[in-house]
Structures are given as structure tokens and as C-alpha cells.
Design a protein around this motif. Structure first.
Motif, PDB file in Angstrom:
ATOM      1  N   UNK A   1      68.374  64.574   0.164  1.00  0.00           N
ATOM      2  CA  UNK A   1      68.867  63.990   2.187  1.00  0.00           C
ATOM      3  C   UNK A   1      69.039  62.682   1.902  1.00  0.00           C
ATOM      4  N   UNK A   2      68.639  61.644   0.746  1.00  0.00           N
ATOM      5  CA  UNK A   2      68.422  60.447   0.637  1.00  0.00           C
ATOM      6  C   UNK A   2      70.032  60.346   0.479  1.00  0.00           C
ATOM      7  N   UNK A   3      71.049  61.728  -0.383  1.00  0.00           N
ATOM      8  CA  UNK A   3      72.288  61.830  -0.999  1.00  0.00           C
ATOM      9  C   UNK A   3      72.919  61.789  -0.186  1.00  0.00           C
ATOM     10  N   UNK A   4      72.479  62.695   0.691  1.00  0.00           N
ATOM     11  CA  UNK A   4      74.037  63.014   2.008  1.00  0.00           C
ATOM     12  C   UNK A   4      73.851  61.355   2.301  1.00  0.00           C
ATOM     13  N   UNK A   5      72.672  60.942   3.149  1.00  0.00           N
ATOM     14  CA  UNK A   5      72.995  59.914   4.248  1.00  0.00           C
ATOM     15  C   UNK A   5      73.382  58.737   3.077  1.00  0.00           C
ATOM     16  N   UNK A   6      73.472  58.975   2.002  1.00  0.00           N
ATOM     17  CA  UNK A   6      74.565  57.720   1.621  1.00  0.00           C
ATOM     18  C   UNK A   6      75.546  58.305   1.731  1.00  0.00           C
ATOM     19  N   UNK A   7      76.295  58.916   1.237  1.00  0.00           N
ATOM     20  CA  UNK A   7      77.231  59.578   1.714  1.00  0.00           C
ATOM     21  C   UNK A   7      77.837  59.737   2.801  1.00  0.00           C
ATOM     22  N   UNK A   8      77.248  59.676   3.753  1.00  0.00           N
ATOM     23  CA  UNK A   8      77.405  59.895   5.407  1.00  0.00           C
ATOM     24  C   UNK A   8      77.539  58.106   5.442  1.00  0.00           C
ATOM     25  N   UNK A   9      77.021  57.547   4.809  1.00  0.00           N
ATOM     26  CA  UNK A   9      77.091  55.926   5.833  1.00  0.00           C
ATOM     27  C   UNK A   9      78.669  55.153   5.302  1.00  0.00           C
ATOM     28  N   UNK A  10      78.985  55.915   3.768  1.00  0.00           N
ATOM     29  CA  UNK A  10      80.176  55.785   3.159  1.00  0.00           C
ATOM     30  C   UNK A  10      81.062  56.055   3.929  1.00  0.00           C
ATOM     31  N   UNK A  11      81.041  57.539   4.076  1.00  0.00           N
ATOM     32  CA  UNK A  11      82.702  58.122   5.349  1.00  0.00           C
ATOM     33  C   UNK A  11      82.487  57.554   6.346  1.00  0.00           C
ATOM     34  N   UNK A  12      81.002  56.692   7.009  1.00  0.00           N
ATOM     35  CA  UNK A  12      81.490  56.460   8.061  1.00  0.00           C
ATOM     36  C   UNK A  12      82.308  54.517   8.491  1.00  0.00           C
ATOM     37  N   UNK A  13      81.724  53.798   7.553  1.00  0.00           N
ATOM     38  CA  UNK A  13      82.816  52.884   7.079  1.00  0.00           C
ATOM     39  C   UNK A  13      84.063  53.082   6.525  1.00  0.00           C
ATOM     40  N   UNK A  14      84.359  54.369   6.508  1.00  0.00           N
ATOM     41  CA  UNK A  14      85.590  54.431   6.034  1.00  0.00           C
ATOM     42  C   UNK A  14      85.962  54.167   4.580  1.00  0.00           C
ATOM     43  N   UNK A  15      84.960  53.671   3.468  1.00  0.00           N
ATOM     44  CA  UNK A  15      85.657  53.832   2.155  1.00  0.00           C
ATOM     45  C   UNK A  15      86.239  54.874   2.011  1.00  0.00           C
ATOM     46  N   UNK A  16      87.137  53.935   1.294  1.00  0.00           N
ATOM     47  CA  UNK A  16      88.474  55.490   0.373  1.00  0.00           C
ATOM     48  C   UNK A  16      87.851  55.874  -0.487  1.00  0.00           C
ATOM     49  N   UNK A  17      87.520  57.067  -0.721  1.00  0.00           N
ATOM     50  CA  UNK A  17      86.999  57.809  -2.207  1.00  0.00           C
ATOM     51  C   UNK A  17      87.610  58.500  -2.159  1.00  0.00           C
ATOM     52  N   UNK A  18      88.751  59.102  -3.765  1.00  0.00           N
ATOM     53  CA  UNK A  18      88.599  60.086  -4.583  1.00  0.00           C
ATOM     54  C   UNK A  18      88.166  60.754  -5.415  1.00  0.00           C
ATOM     55  N   UNK A  19      87.904  62.107  -5.341  1.00  0.00           N
ATOM     56  CA  UNK A  19      87.280  62.537  -6.406  1.00  0.00           C
ATOM     57  C   UNK A  19      87.842  63.345  -7.581  1.00  0.00           C
TER      58      UNK A  19
END
Lengths: 507, 106
Positions: free
Chosen positions: A248-266
Motif C-alpha cells: 500500500x505504501x508503494x502504491x501511494x508513492x506511485x500515486x503521488x508521482x502520477x499526480x505531480x506529473x513526473x514523467x516516467x518511462x518503463x
């Protein structure tokens, strides 16, 4: 200094070392804790006392888990252990007299099925009482070099970030994600924009959100998890859900990055860092397209590995863990190793995280108290029961995390010939591959032929790469290839520092 | 490469500050911060490698990689990330081969 004698000497004041000290003191063991930092806490709670008391406005950057370190550090300081900050241990000496029995025969290599499950409460408790000779610990601090003797030694040296050998990783401006965290915690500094985070693992997500809170929006998070890892990890999701809070902690971190609009590449490939005098850009392929992102600071991370040099220098029996891609010491469920009187606890025995390290340290403290007859078997087992349950719960997330974040082969053994593997002696993957093809027997011969691993870091940043490179070229198992033979002193010491020991034991 | 968390707010009075010099350049830091953080703040390299003369700067900040070896107050080969900054400290970059013999560049 030289005549000091303790029941227990603990090396490292991170979660494992502090928990062990607290438990040992509960049973009135005369305990010394040697730690290279100026404050207790290890890397996870680094500088937590100073941040809490002098920069409380910065606590929000690090989250609740970090703040928890402060009361724990206070308890540790009050527990009555002789705590020596700024102490860098360069040798532990175990010189058993001929009469001392060898390693316990029952301490066998873990079976393959148990490798990634961590400590198991069903395992046979093979603990024996070590009542033999003292072990000797040598260290240097600001006042000079010193020696202490102790009946038991606990190695709790933690972990460091797995080396990430890729083109350009030696350029100034390229650091580890952990280094950026140290800068935030110990120096109240943040990287200059543009910042690009590269790699995989919980720390990448954690650091990215901490930087966001500090007002630094990463230019990109460049993820290296290969798609196949998700499939391999999926089968281990169920036990991971039982581990308290991790997912749950991992998911909340990912959510925070998404909301902030940090570009991510996978799932990027062909990673390289470009620049002449310093890092200027991160280049890679993602979904079939080439990308190049300008960067002034590049922060790398692909998991952590045990800080193993000290226990390796003791000749403790070890094994290759194919799940964690690193060497781990053979320990029983209390942390006892194949060398009587020497224990290893926490991440230096295999990566389980800070919460697991707290449990492991406590169990090691209990074992030493039992071996030194401060408690009987019934009390030991009664006290260990709950801790073991907690330890098992924390370990249940590891098979999932280890599979998901397993670094791709190309980032463990560089594909390109020009990539530097040994940063100290500037030995490239190409040179190592050429030597491996000529039939070099293993890492030690590789070192003799190429100087790889002969520099001041003593193989900490090339050892695992060399093992896996030889294994892949020669189609051998890493376990069979083995690792560098690590010898004391495990840190560079001057002749003056050795001569400065006022008296050698027995001298 | 790095800047203070509170660049805009000025100096926090609760945290003692120390000033050291890196190759003659002054740098002010919170007391207790590692010397290597001064290198990163100034964007300075720590050393040139002995073999190829490549520039290196702090990498791990936790005493593992030995990339940040510098001369501190005349003593060469100090890990800048493991030494706390102190007022008046004189830090010098190490230059390739000469550093290996313990003689710093001037």
C-alpha cells in the motif's frame, strides 16, 4: 583502550545493531556498539536525532517511518550500552585455540526452496553456546586506533546500493539515490535541476516523492524493470499482501508521482549517461523509441546488497542467493554463523529491510544472552516467539519485491565493452570479458590479472559484477564462481594507525 | 550539483553553520554535514583518477565507493563523505598519481 573487554561487541548502530543492543542490555550484557556515523540510526534513520531536534520543519520530507527512528534512537542511547560513534571497524579477529571446536555440523546450507523465504521459525534451532575465547575488534576513530575484546561479536553492517555499471556512471553528477537521501538528511541539500532518477526499487519511488516534497520535481523517473519481472513477481503477490504495509505504501508513492506529473518511462533498455566532464543527459530506448533527457544530476538505484566485507573477511561460510543475486552468510535462525561467537543480523545477512532488521537484531541479542547463560532456554524461546512471527511477516514481501525489482541482466553485467566495471582501477567490461574467455578461474585470478577490485573500495563496487560476468561467459553458476577473498583490514588504514594501537592482545 | 534546501529562506539560525574552503573556494554548510556535501554544492570534483586522469566526484555518500578521496587539512586520501565539516577546514582536490604517493597538488 586495549584492555577493554565486553560480553558483546556490536558493529553498526542501524536498526539491527540498536535492537540487538537493547535486547542485550535487557539481560545486563556488558555491550559496546561501534558505528561509523556520528549518530545512531544507520542509513534508514540517518541523522534522525539532529533532524528531529534542530530541523523539525524538515521531518515531513521523510515520512512517518523516519520519524519513528527518533524515539528508538533515544531508547538506544539510554540502554546502557557503551556507544562509540565515529568508530570505523577495520578488523575482527577470530583466532581460536586448537582446542576450540569447529563450526556446528548441523549448520547446513539452506535448501533451495528456502532461499528467498528468510528466517523460518520451523527451522531447527541449531544454536550452541559459544563459551570459548574472546573475539577482537579493531577500529579507528577521531582519537586514533583502538581494540576491544568481546566474547561475542555481532556484525550489523547493513547494506549499500547495488552497483549499476552503465556507460557514463563514473561521471561527476552521477550519484546513487541513497546518496541524494544522505544529502537531504545530513546536509539539508537537494540536487540541482534537472534531476533524473534511473533504475528500480522502493527507494527510487521514495526518493522521488521526498524530492517533490522538498520542491524539486524530477525531470523524469526512468524505470528499468523488464516486463517479464511482473509475470515472475505476480505469483508471489499473495504472500506479499500479508506483509504489513509494504504494497500500500508503494502504491501511494506511485500515486503521488502520477499526480505531480513526473514523467516516467518503463522497461527502458540501452541505458547510458552522456557527458564529457560531467553528466549532461540520460539516453535510453523505451517502447522502440530513442529518448534523451537533459540532466545535471543523475541518481541511480537498483536495489541494495549486503555490506558483506567484514563478515566475508572472517571466512564465514556463505552461499549465493539466486533470488537476491548476492552472497549471504549461512546463519541459523538467531544469526549465528559458522564461526563460533560471531553473529550477523539485519541486511548484512540478506536484504529484508529495516523492520526485519529490528527483529533479527533482537533475536541475536537474545541468543547471545542465552549463550552467556543470562537467560534459560525457555525464557529465550518465549521472548523470541512474537519477534519471529513479526520477522516472518516482514520477510513475506521479499519474494515479490526480489522478483519484481531483480535488475535486468544488462545492468548486472554490462553489454558494452567500454563500460567501466571497477571504478577504482578503471577496468572495463571488455577487458574482463576477454580474460573470462581465456579461462580465468574466478574473481581472485581476475583481480591478479586485471587489478579489478584492487583499489581502495576493495571490490565493494565491482565484486558482484565480476562474479556474474565470469559466470555468464563461462556458463557457470555464480555460486561456483565465488567471490573475492576479502581480507582485513577491510578499510584502508595507515601504518601509523596500526602502530598507534597501544598494545596488541596478549602482547 | 546540489543546493541548500532553504536557499530562498536564508540561513536557519537554529542550525550552526561552518565555513570551509575547497581548493581556495569558500563554502558554508550546516555543522555536521559531511565534507563531501561541500564538493557537491560547489560542483567541484574530488579527484582525478590515477590512471586516466578522469574526474570523479562523490557517488555513494556513505563510505563505500571511495570516489571522494580528498586532502583535508594536509592529510591526503580522506573520504570526504565520512568526515564532518568543521570551521576553517582546508580541503584540496587530489590529482592522479601524485595523490597516490601522498603528495597533494598545489
Amino acid at each position: 583502550m586495549s584492555d577493554e573487554r565486553f560480553d558483546l561487541a556490536i558493529i553498526g548502530a542501524g536498526p539491527a545493531g540498536m535492537a540487538a543492543a537493547l535486547e542485550a542490555r535487557r539481560h545486563r550484557l556488558h555491550t559496546v556498539v561501534l558505528d561509523e556515523q556520528s549518530e545512531p540510526g544507520g542509513q534508514v534513520w540517518r541523522n534522525v536525532e539532529a533532524v528531529t531536534t534542530r530541523r523539525p520543519q524538515d521531518l515531513f520530507l521523510f515520512g512517518a517511518e523516519y520519524a519513528d527512528g527518533y524515539p528508538f534512537a533515544r531508547r538506544f542511547r539510554a540502554c546502557g550500552a557503551d556507544y562509540r560513534p565515529g568508530a570505523r571497524v577495520w578488523q575482527v579477529e577470530v583466532a581460536p585455540p586448537p582446542s576450540e571446536p569447529g563450526p556446528p555440523a548441523s549448520l547446513a546450507l539452506p535448501t533451495a526452496g528456502r532461499l528467498d523465504t528468510g528466517p523460518d521459525d520451523d527451522a531447527v534451532h541449531v544454536e550452541r553456546r559459544h563459551t570459548g575465547a574472546d573475539r577482537h575488534v579493531y577500529f579507528t576513530d577521531a582519537r586514533g586506533s583502538h581494540h576491544v575484546a568481546a566474547r561475542h561479536v555481532l556484525v550489523a553492517t547493513g547494506a549499500y546500493e547495488r552497483p549499476m555499471p552503465l556507460p557514463g556512471w563514473t561521471l561527476p553528477g552521477v550519484l546513487t539515490c541513497g546518496a541524494a537521501q544522505v544529502m537531504l538528511k545530513s546536509a539539508a541539500m537537494v540536487p540541482s535541476a534537472p534531476v533524473v532518477l534511473v533504475g528500480a526499487g522502493p527507494l527510487v519511488l521514495l526518493l522521488a516523492t521526498q524530492l517533490l516534497r522538498a520542491g524539486v520535481k524530477p525531470a523524469a523517473v526512468v524505470g528499468t524493470v523488464p516486463p517479464a519481472n511482473w509475470l515472475r513477481a505476480a505469483g508471489r503477490l499473495l504472500p506479499a499482501l500479508l506483509a504489513p504495509g509494504y504494497l500500500s505504501k508503494g502504491l501511494s508513492l506511485i500515486g503521488a508521482l502520477r499526480r505531480a506529473g513526473v514523467p516516467s518511462f518503463a522497461a527502458v533498455t540501452d541505458l547510458r549517461i552522456e557527458g564529457s566532464a560531467c553528466a549532461e543527459a540520460v539516453a535510453f530506448r523505451s517502447r522502440g523509441r530513442e529518448h534523451r533527457i537533459a540532466a545535471r544530476t543523475v541518481l541511480l538505484h537498483q536495489g541494495v546488497v549486503p555490506n558483506a566485507n567484514l563478515w566475508q573477511s572472517l571466512g564465514i561460510e556463505h552461499y549465493w542467493d539466486p533470488g537476491q543475486h548476492c552472497f549471504r552468510p549461512v546463519v541459523d535462525t538467531w544469526g549465528n554463523t559458522t564461526i563460533a561467537g560471531v553473529l550477523v543480523a539485519g541486511d548484512s545477512a540478506g536484504i529484508g529491510g529495516a523492520e526485519a532488521a529490528l527483529c533479527a537484531g533482537e533475536l541475536s541479542g537474545l541468543s547471545v544472552a542465552w549463550q552467556q547463560r543470562r537467560i534459560d532456554t525457555a525464557e529465550r524461546d518465549r521472548r523470541a516467539w512474537l519477534t519471529r512471527r513479526a520477522l516472518k511477516a516482514h520477510w513475506s514481501v521479499r519474494p515479490f519485491l526480489d522478483r519484481l525489482y531483480q535488475p535486468p541482466p544488462a545492468l548486472r553485467v554490462p553489454a558494452g565493452d567500454d563500460t567501466i566495471v571497477c571504478r577504482c582501477e578503471e577496468v572495463t567490461a571488455g577487458e574482463l570479458r576477454r580474460l573470462a574467455l581465456t579461462g580465468v578461474a574466478g574473481p581472485n585470478q581476475m583481480k591478479a590479472f586485471s587489478r579489478c577490485g584492487m583499489g581502495p573500495c576493495q571490490g565493494r563496487l565491482c565484486g558482484l559484477t565480476v562474479t556474474e560476468l565470469i559466470a555468464s561467459i563461462q556458463h557457470r553458476a555464480p555460486a561456483e564462481v565465488g567471490c573475492y577473498r576479502v581480507r582485513a583490514p577491510v578499510l584502508p588504514v595507515t601504518v601509523g594507525q596500526v602502530a598507534g594501537l597501544d598494545r596488541m592482545p596478549g602482547g | 550539483m546540489f543546493r541548500s534546501l532553504r536557499e530562498d529562506e536564508g540561513t536557519d539560525v537554529r542550525i550552526a553553520q561552518v565555513t570551509l574552503s575547497v581548493d581556495g573556494e569558500a563554502c558554508t554548510l550546516p555543522a555536521g554535514a559531511p565534507v563531501a556535501s561541500a564538493l557537491l554544492r560547489l560542483g567541484s570534483i574530488a579527484r582525478l583518477t590515477g590512471l586516466s586522469g578522469s574526474p570523479r566526484a562523490p557517488y555513494c555518500m556513505m563510505g563505500v565507493c571511495f570516489e571522494c578521496l580528498v586532502e583535508i587539512d594536509g592529510v591526503p586520501n580522506q573520504q570526504a563523505c565520512m568526515v564532518a565539516a568543521a570551521d576553517g577546514m582546508v580541503v584540496r582536490r587530489q590529482d592522479g598519481h601524485r595523490a597516490a604517493s601522498g603528495v597533494s597538488s598545489r
